[in-house]
Design a protein around this motif. Sequence first.
Motif, PDB file in Angstrom:
ATOM      1  N   ARG A 285      19.532  45.963 -10.193  1.00  0.00           N
ATOM      2  CA  ARG A 285      19.221  47.292  -9.647  1.00  0.00           C
ATOM      3  C   ARG A 285      20.444  47.889  -8.945  1.00  0.00           C
ATOM      4  N   LEU A 286      21.125  47.067  -8.151  1.00  0.00           N
ATOM      5  CA  LEU A 286      22.335  47.551  -7.473  1.00  0.00           C
ATOM      6  C   LEU A 286      23.401  47.947  -8.485  1.00  0.00           C
ATOM      7  N   LEU A 287      23.630  47.079  -9.466  1.00  0.00           N
ATOM      8  CA  LEU A 287      24.658  47.367 -10.467  1.00  0.00           C
ATOM      9  C   LEU A 287      24.317  48.613 -11.270  1.00  0.00           C
ATOM     10  N   ALA A 288      23.047  48.816 -11.568  1.00  0.00           N
ATOM     11  CA  ALA A 288      22.623  50.009 -12.306  1.00  0.00           C
ATOM     12  C   ALA A 288      22.830  51.281 -11.490  1.00  0.00           C
ATOM     13  N   ALA A 289      22.816  51.150 -10.170  1.00  0.00           N
ATOM     14  CA  ALA A 289      23.018  52.307  -9.299  1.00  0.00           C
ATOM     15  C   ALA A 289      24.479  52.739  -9.247  1.00  0.00           C
ATOM     16  N   GLY A 290      25.382  51.886  -9.720  1.00  0.00           N
ATOM     17  CA  GLY A 290      26.788  52.254  -9.806  1.00  0.00           C
ATOM     18  C   GLY A 290      27.654  51.674  -8.710  1.00  0.00           C
ATOM     19  N   PRO A 291      28.973  51.712  -8.932  1.00  0.00           N
ATOM     20  CA  PRO A 291      29.926  51.128  -7.979  1.00  0.00           C
ATOM     21  C   PRO A 291      29.857  51.746  -6.589  1.00  0.00           C
ATOM     22  N   GLU A 292      29.579  53.028  -6.519  1.00  0.00           N
ATOM     23  CA  GLU A 292      29.531  53.687  -5.210  1.00  0.00           C
ATOM     24  C   GLU A 292      28.396  53.122  -4.358  1.00  0.00           C
TER      25      GLU A 292
ATOM     26  N   GLU B  98      28.592  51.046  -0.891  1.00  0.00           N
ATOM     27  CA  GLU B  98      27.824  51.468   0.288  1.00  0.00           C
ATOM     28  C   GLU B  98      27.062  50.279   0.878  1.00  0.00           C
ATOM     29  N   LYS B  99      26.392  49.513   0.023  1.00  0.00           N
ATOM     30  CA  LYS B  99      25.638  48.353   0.492  1.00  0.00           C
ATOM     31  C   LYS B  99      26.565  47.307   1.112  1.00  0.00           C
ATOM     32  N   PHE B 100      27.725  47.093   0.502  1.00  0.00           N
ATOM     33  CA  PHE B 100      28.695  46.158   1.066  1.00  0.00           C
ATOM     34  C   PHE B 100      29.100  46.619   2.472  1.00  0.00           C
ATOM     35  N   GLY B 101      29.387  47.905   2.609  1.00  0.00           N
ATOM     36  CA  GLY B 101      29.770  48.446   3.911  1.00  0.00           C
ATOM     37  C   GLY B 101      28.685  48.262   4.959  1.00  0.00           C
TER      38      GLY B 101
ATOM     39  N   TYR C 263      27.544  38.096  -0.710  1.00  0.00           N
ATOM     40  CA  TYR C 263      26.743  38.509  -1.874  1.00  0.00           C
ATOM     41  C   TYR C 263      27.095  39.937  -2.281  1.00  0.00           C
ATOM     42  N   HIS C 264      27.093  40.847  -1.325  1.00  0.00           N
ATOM     43  CA  HIS C 264      27.347  42.251  -1.651  1.00  0.00           C
ATOM     44  C   HIS C 264      28.801  42.484  -2.070  1.00  0.00           C
ATOM     45  N   LEU C 265      29.734  41.675  -1.581  1.00  0.00           N
ATOM     46  CA  LEU C 265      31.114  41.750  -2.058  1.00  0.00           C
ATOM     47  C   LEU C 265      31.172  41.386  -3.539  1.00  0.00           C
ATOM     48  N   LEU C 266      30.491  40.319  -3.915  1.00  0.00           N
ATOM     49  CA  LEU C 266      30.479  39.904  -5.319  1.00  0.00           C
ATOM     50  C   LEU C 266      29.835  40.962  -6.205  1.00  0.00           C
ATOM     51  N   VAL C 267      28.776  41.597  -5.722  1.00  0.00           N
ATOM     52  CA  VAL C 267      28.126  42.664  -6.489  1.00  0.00           C
ATOM     53  C   VAL C 267      29.079  43.855  -6.628  1.00  0.00           C
ATOM     54  N   MET C 268      29.737  44.225  -5.540  1.00  0.00           N
ATOM     55  CA  MET C 268      30.681  45.341  -5.585  1.00  0.00           C
ATOM     56  C   MET C 268      31.818  45.051  -6.562  1.00  0.00           C
ATOM     57  N   LEU C 269      32.337  43.842  -6.540  1.00  0.00           N
ATOM     58  CA  LEU C 269      33.386  43.464  -7.482  1.00  0.00           C
ATOM     59  C   LEU C 269      32.879  43.553  -8.915  1.00  0.00           C
TER      60      LEU C 269
ATOM     61  N   ASP D 131      33.924  45.493 -12.626  1.00  0.00           N
ATOM     62  CA  ASP D 131      34.381  44.508 -13.621  1.00  0.00           C
ATOM     63  C   ASP D 131      35.441  43.548 -13.073  1.00  0.00           C
ATOM     64  N   LEU D 132      35.261  43.160 -11.838  1.00  0.00           N
ATOM     65  CA  LEU D 132      36.117  42.153 -11.209  1.00  0.00           C
ATOM     66  C   LEU D 132      35.251  40.958 -10.852  1.00  0.00           C
ATOM     67  N   SER D 133      35.899  39.832 -10.600  1.00  0.00           N
ATOM     68  CA  SER D 133      35.148  38.616 -10.324  1.00  0.00           C
ATOM     69  C   SER D 133      35.739  37.862  -9.147  1.00  0.00           C
ATOM     70  N   LEU D 134      35.026  36.838  -8.735  1.00  0.00           N
ATOM     71  CA  LEU D 134      35.531  35.938  -7.706  1.00  0.00           C
ATOM     72  C   LEU D 134      36.854  35.327  -8.151  1.00  0.00           C
ATOM     73  N   ALA D 135      36.978  35.017  -9.425  1.00  0.00           N
ATOM     74  CA  ALA D 135      38.228  34.445  -9.954  1.00  0.00           C
ATOM     75  C   ALA D 135      39.402  35.396  -9.753  1.00  0.00           C
ATOM     76  N   ASP D 136      39.163  36.694  -9.882  1.00  0.00           N
ATOM     77  CA  ASP D 136      40.231  37.667  -9.652  1.00  0.00           C
ATOM     78  C   ASP D 136      40.703  37.627  -8.202  1.00  0.00           C
ATOM     79  N   VAL D 137      39.767  37.520  -7.288  1.00  0.00           N
ATOM     80  CA  VAL D 137      40.104  37.460  -5.865  1.00  0.00           C
ATOM     81  C   VAL D 137      40.790  36.129  -5.547  1.00  0.00           C
TER      82      VAL D 137
END
Length: 103
Positions: free
Chosen positions: A26-33, A37-40, A67-73, A77-83
């Motif tokens: 649901r969060l991902l479908a709502a878009g990166p913005e 917002e949820k991460f913030g 959790y919300h950082l991983l969703v935001m990433l 199209d970024l991942s924990l591996a990128d970080v």
Amino acid sequence: MSALQRLSDTVAARGSADPDDSWTARLLAAGPEKCAEKFGEEAIEAVIEAVKGDRDRLIGEAADVLYHLLVMLAARDLSLADVEAELSRREGVSGIAEKAARK
């Protein structure tokens, strides 16, 4: 495999799930913005608990932040591996020197 890696894998897998069945989808479908917002919001809640000094509540909020950082990433199209790769790149470099190199 660490709990953080398992969570990262779960977030990635839920990206294709039905938003009616998965909060992550649901969060991902709502878009990166919306994900940002949820991460913030969660980061602010963690800061509040850090100031208050309630250890258990801070742990819970820190888990929400991760959790919300991983969703935001994932929304970008970024991942924990990128970080992790960026952290490895910075390893052994003074924080002061690393910050100066950004300018």
